[in-house]
Design an enzyme around this catalytic site. Structure first.
Site: not given
Length: 288
Positions: A84, A217
């Protein structure tokens, strides 16, 4: 669902809330492994907005024998995932603030060790290189053709060039693409991007596990930057404007064999707090 593991936790549960480009995370210090057995349930409950603290994901910071810390990521549905970009920046800043006062932090993840450098309230984070890039993948939804690039960078991403992305029903389209047969067996995070220059793009992201649009993101930005570079359509460093409006920048050497990849952007400490057991129980069967 058995809640025994949650019931045995001691309260209060100390946590920190951090946000990177509008992507927010609850971070727990798990160096004593007190949250390990309940991690999935904790993610489901603590990340629930309005009923609990609310976040796009849960991060556990643990001891490591090979890096400054070990990092584990969990989606709000309780599923653990591999990498991530925004969460990694939050984890690095948390480690710098509360674990080791060092500007250079290494983090062990499930897919390797990554480096990070803290620059005031900004973090430059290394991401692992993609293990698969498929250009020009065609997917048809409701008679409309979506041509994009499939990138496996810890987790799968499908990046589609599209016009006027701020003014479309992105979530409805992305939800159908996310489970499409062409992206099986795992589906993919869905990203629509709009290129405004060779080094500038707008982007919107729909993430697995959250099962909705997120304001940013990081790994989606990296997937888009790398795949469009492979197409000859972009040049690094590439700056992205996510839905939050808070920019992130992807850095790598413009070579056929892409080496180290870095994601740079803000990672702000929003607050520190304590969650009570009441934050983990009494939920409706299907919370909104």
């Amino acid at each position: 669902m058995s809640l025994t593991k949650l019931e045995t936790l001691d309260e209060p549960i100390p946590f920190a809330k951090l946000s990177a480009s509008g992507n927010d995370f609850i971070v727990l210090d798990n160096r004593d492994r007190s949250f390990s057995s309940a991690a999935s349930l904790l993610a489901q409950r603590l990340c629930s907005r309005r009923y609990s603290a609310g976040a796009d994901g849960l991060i556990l910071v643990e001891k490591s024998e090979t890096a400054t810390v070990r990092i584990r990521y969990f989606n709000p549905d309780g599923q653990e995932f591999n990498t991530c970009g925004n969460g990694g920046r939050c984890a690095a800043r948390y480690t710098h603030l509360f674990v080791k006062d060092d500007r250079k932090i290494t983090m062990e993840t499930s897919i390797g060790i990554v480096k990070s450098e803290i620059q005031d309230k900004s973090v430059k984070l290394q991401l692992v290189a993609p293990t698969e890039v498929r250009l020009g993948l065609e997917v048809v939804v409701d008679g409309e053709l979506f041509k994009g690039n499939y990138v496996q960078i810890g987790d799968p991403h499908f990046c589609v060039s599209y016009k006027n992305i701020r003014n479309i029903d992105f979530v409805t389209i992305a939800r159908k693409l996310r489970h499409h047969d062409a992206l099986k067996p795992d589906g993919a995070n869905i990203h629509f991007f709009e290129q405004t220059a060779r080094d500038q793009m707008k982007i919107r992201s729909f993430e697995r596990g959250v099962e909705n649009e997120t304001l940013a993101c990081g790994s989606g930005c990296v997937s888009t930057a790398v795949s469009t570079f492979r197409e000859g359509k972009s040049s690094p460093p590439v700056t992205f404007e996510p839905q939050s409006g808070i920019p992130v920048c992807v850095h790598f050497q413009p070579a056929e064999d892409i080496g180290e990849i870095y994601l740079q952007g803000d990672a702000r400490l929003v607050y520190r707090g304590e969650a009570m057991l009441e934050a983990l129980f009494g939920f409706p069967e299907n919370p909104l």
